[in-house]
Design a protein around this motif. Sequence first.
Motif, mmCIF file in Angstrom:
data_model
loop_
_atom_site.group_PDB
_atom_site.id
_atom_site.type_symbol
_atom_site.label_atom_id
_atom_site.label_comp_id
_atom_site.label_asym_id
_atom_site.label_seq_id
_atom_site.Cartn_x
_atom_site.Cartn_y
_atom_site.Cartn_z
ATOM 1 N N GLY A 86 0.832 -1.206 0.000
ATOM 2 C CA GLY A 86 0.000 0.000 0.000
ATOM 3 C C GLY A 86 0.860 1.247 0.000
ATOM 4 N N LYS A 87 0.403 2.268 0.715
ATOM 5 C CA LYS A 87 1.156 3.521 0.842
ATOM 6 C C LYS A 87 2.434 3.221 1.625
ATOM 7 C CE LYS A 87 0.345 8.343 2.130
ATOM 8 N NZ LYS A 87 -0.585 9.288 2.801
ATOM 9 N N SER A 88 3.588 3.396 1.006
ATOM 10 C CA SER A 88 4.794 2.876 1.643
ATOM 11 C C SER A 88 6.024 3.754 1.439
ATOM 12 C CB SER A 88 5.088 1.463 1.116
ATOM 13 O OG SER A 88 5.166 1.478 -0.295
ATOM 14 N N VAL A 89 7.013 3.503 2.306
ATOM 15 C CA VAL A 89 8.343 4.096 2.157
ATOM 16 C C VAL A 89 9.280 2.990 1.698
ATOM 17 C CG1 VAL A 89 10.269 5.206 3.335
ATOM 18 C CG2 VAL A 89 7.939 5.807 3.966
ATOM 19 N N VAL A 90 9.913 3.195 0.550
ATOM 20 C CA VAL A 90 10.858 2.213 0.005
ATOM 21 C C VAL A 90 12.267 2.657 0.401
ATOM 22 C CG1 VAL A 90 11.758 1.135 -2.084
ATOM 23 C CG2 VAL A 90 9.321 1.681 -1.921
ATOM 24 N N VAL A 91 12.942 1.828 1.179
ATOM 25 C CA VAL A 91 14.269 2.182 1.703
ATOM 26 C C VAL A 91 15.336 1.409 0.934
ATOM 27 C CG1 VAL A 91 15.711 2.330 3.752
ATOM 28 C CG2 VAL A 91 13.220 2.502 3.974
ATOM 29 N N THR A 92 16.242 2.154 0.317
ATOM 30 C CA THR A 92 17.298 1.537 -0.489
ATOM 31 C C THR A 92 18.649 1.694 0.196
ATOM 32 O OG1 THR A 92 17.609 3.591 -1.745
ATOM 33 C CG2 THR A 92 16.064 1.975 -2.644
ATOM 34 N N ASP A 93 19.592 0.870 -0.209
ATOM 35 C CA ASP A 93 20.955 0.974 0.303
ATOM 36 C C ASP A 93 21.722 1.936 -0.598
ATOM 37 O OD1 ASP A 93 23.202 0.447 1.869
ATOM 38 O OD2 ASP A 93 23.881 -1.133 0.513
ATOM 39 N N GLY A 94 21.773 3.195 -0.208
ATOM 40 C CA GLY A 94 22.374 4.211 -1.072
ATOM 41 C C GLY A 94 21.354 4.708 -2.085
ATOM 42 N N VAL A 95 21.816 5.531 -3.013
ATOM 43 C CA VAL A 95 20.930 6.110 -4.033
ATOM 44 C C VAL A 95 20.817 5.137 -5.202
ATOM 45 C CG1 VAL A 95 20.562 8.035 -5.609
ATOM 46 C CG2 VAL A 95 21.564 8.458 -3.357
ATOM 47 N N LYS A 96 19.655 4.548 -5.368
ATOM 48 C CA LYS A 96 19.398 3.635 -6.494
ATOM 49 C C LYS A 96 18.518 4.382 -7.501
ATOM 50 C CE LYS A 96 21.580 0.122 -4.657
ATOM 51 N NZ LYS A 96 20.914 -1.046 -4.102
ATOM 52 N N GLU A 97 19.141 4.943 -8.506
ATOM 53 C CA GLU A 97 18.459 5.832 -9.449
ATOM 54 C C GLU A 97 17.272 5.163 -10.128
ATOM 55 O OE1 GLU A 97 18.143 9.677 -10.907
ATOM 56 O OE2 GLU A 97 19.684 8.944 -9.548
ATOM 57 N N ASN A 98 17.451 3.923 -10.571
ATOM 58 C CA ASN A 98 16.364 3.235 -11.286
ATOM 59 C C ASN A 98 15.171 2.941 -10.382
ATOM 60 O OD1 ASN A 98 17.826 3.309 -13.618
ATOM 61 N ND2 ASN A 98 18.482 1.171 -13.567
ATOM 62 N N VAL A 99 15.444 2.625 -9.119
ATOM 63 C CA VAL A 99 14.354 2.377 -8.158
ATOM 64 C C VAL A 99 13.592 3.677 -7.895
ATOM 65 C CG1 VAL A 99 13.784 1.658 -5.804
ATOM 66 C CG2 VAL A 99 15.571 0.447 -7.077
ATOM 67 N N ILE A 100 14.345 4.769 -7.734
ATOM 68 C CA ILE A 100 13.714 6.076 -7.478
ATOM 69 C C ILE A 100 12.827 6.474 -8.654
ATOM 70 C CG2 ILE A 100 14.170 8.549 -7.169
ATOM 71 C CD1 ILE A 100 16.801 7.717 -5.752
ATOM 72 N N LEU A 101 13.348 6.356 -9.862
ATOM 73 C CA LEU A 101 12.598 6.764 -11.053
ATOM 74 C C LEU A 101 11.414 5.832 -11.319
ATOM 75 C CD1 LEU A 101 15.549 7.743 -13.431
ATOM 76 C CD2 LEU A 101 14.051 9.272 -12.161
ATOM 77 N N SER A 102 11.545 4.569 -10.938
ATOM 78 C CA SER A 102 10.453 3.612 -11.148
ATOM 79 C C SER A 102 9.338 3.791 -10.123
ATOM 80 C CB SER A 102 10.979 2.172 -11.083
ATOM 81 O OG SER A 102 11.933 1.941 -12.095
ATOM 82 N N SER A 103 9.655 4.436 -8.984
ATOM 83 C CA SER A 103 8.680 4.566 -7.898
ATOM 84 C C SER A 103 8.014 5.929 -7.835
ATOM 85 C CB SER A 103 9.359 4.297 -6.547
ATOM 86 O OG SER A 103 10.000 3.050 -6.543
ATOM 87 N N ARG A 104 8.637 6.936 -8.435
ATOM 88 C CA ARG A 104 8.182 8.301 -8.167
ATOM 89 C C ARG A 104 6.796 8.609 -8.738
ATOM 90 N NH1 ARG A 104 11.965 12.150 -12.079
ATOM 91 N NH2 ARG A 104 11.314 11.263 -14.075
ATOM 92 N N ASN A 105 6.344 7.803 -9.685
ATOM 93 C CA ASN A 105 5.032 8.053 -10.294
ATOM 94 C C ASN A 105 3.918 7.223 -9.646
ATOM 95 O OD1 ASN A 105 3.730 9.685 -12.189
ATOM 96 N ND2 ASN A 105 3.593 8.038 -13.685
ATOM 97 N N ILE A 106 4.266 6.466 -8.594
ATOM 98 C CA ILE A 106 3.271 5.638 -7.905
ATOM 99 C C ILE A 106 2.704 6.452 -6.739
ATOM 100 C CG2 ILE A 106 2.823 3.450 -6.746
ATOM 101 C CD1 ILE A 106 5.417 2.384 -8.015
#
Length: 206
Positions: free
Chosen positions: A149-169
């Motif tokens: 659901g409504k969530s915080v995705v925590v990555t190990d460091g800056v993962k550009e592809n994860v950020i760009l894939s999530s920002r429109n959700i």
Amino acid sequence: MPKANVYDFSGNQTGEIELNEAIFGIEPNEAAVHAVVKNHLANCRQGTQSALTRAEVSGGGKKPWRQKGTGRARQGSTRSPQWTHGGVVFAPKPRSYRYTLNKKLKRLALKSVLSDKAQNGRVFVVDGLDMDEIKTKKMVNLLGAVDAGKSVVVTDGVKENVILSSRNIPGVVTTPADILNVYDIVNAKSLVVDKAALATIEEVYA
């Protein structure tokens, strides 16, 4: 010892992992969380509101009528606050709403919200939370599979592809493990954590 389920990137459960009790197993302190959330929202305020006092509005230099003998209330200016087009009493002016809290309080609030999520079974650990391409659908499928659901995705460091894939959700926020935000976690239903990021959280905040 608090535990969390471990999933692969397809959303299939692969096991369980024990969470650090000093971070995910404390008694949540609501007062600390409230203070830190209030501080965060105050620091976000722009503080640009402004209005004119009676000294700053134009006009009003002439006394509208003589002091005595008219039967009307005495008036010295048409720009007094009770007049239309008059100045504002105690007019707001641009200012900073920023204030600071001590580090121990902020650390306690963060541990409290992490512990609350763990106690309610809303911490999901993903083994290998990384992507070789920008694909929103993959992130949607992962979050749907674990019912985040409504969530915080925590990555190990800056993962550009994860950020760009999530920002429109809608409702999904991404953050590196070393700059977790109490407000984001309080505002989310779940915490989706990269397994490597979990080690970083335990190293930084323990």
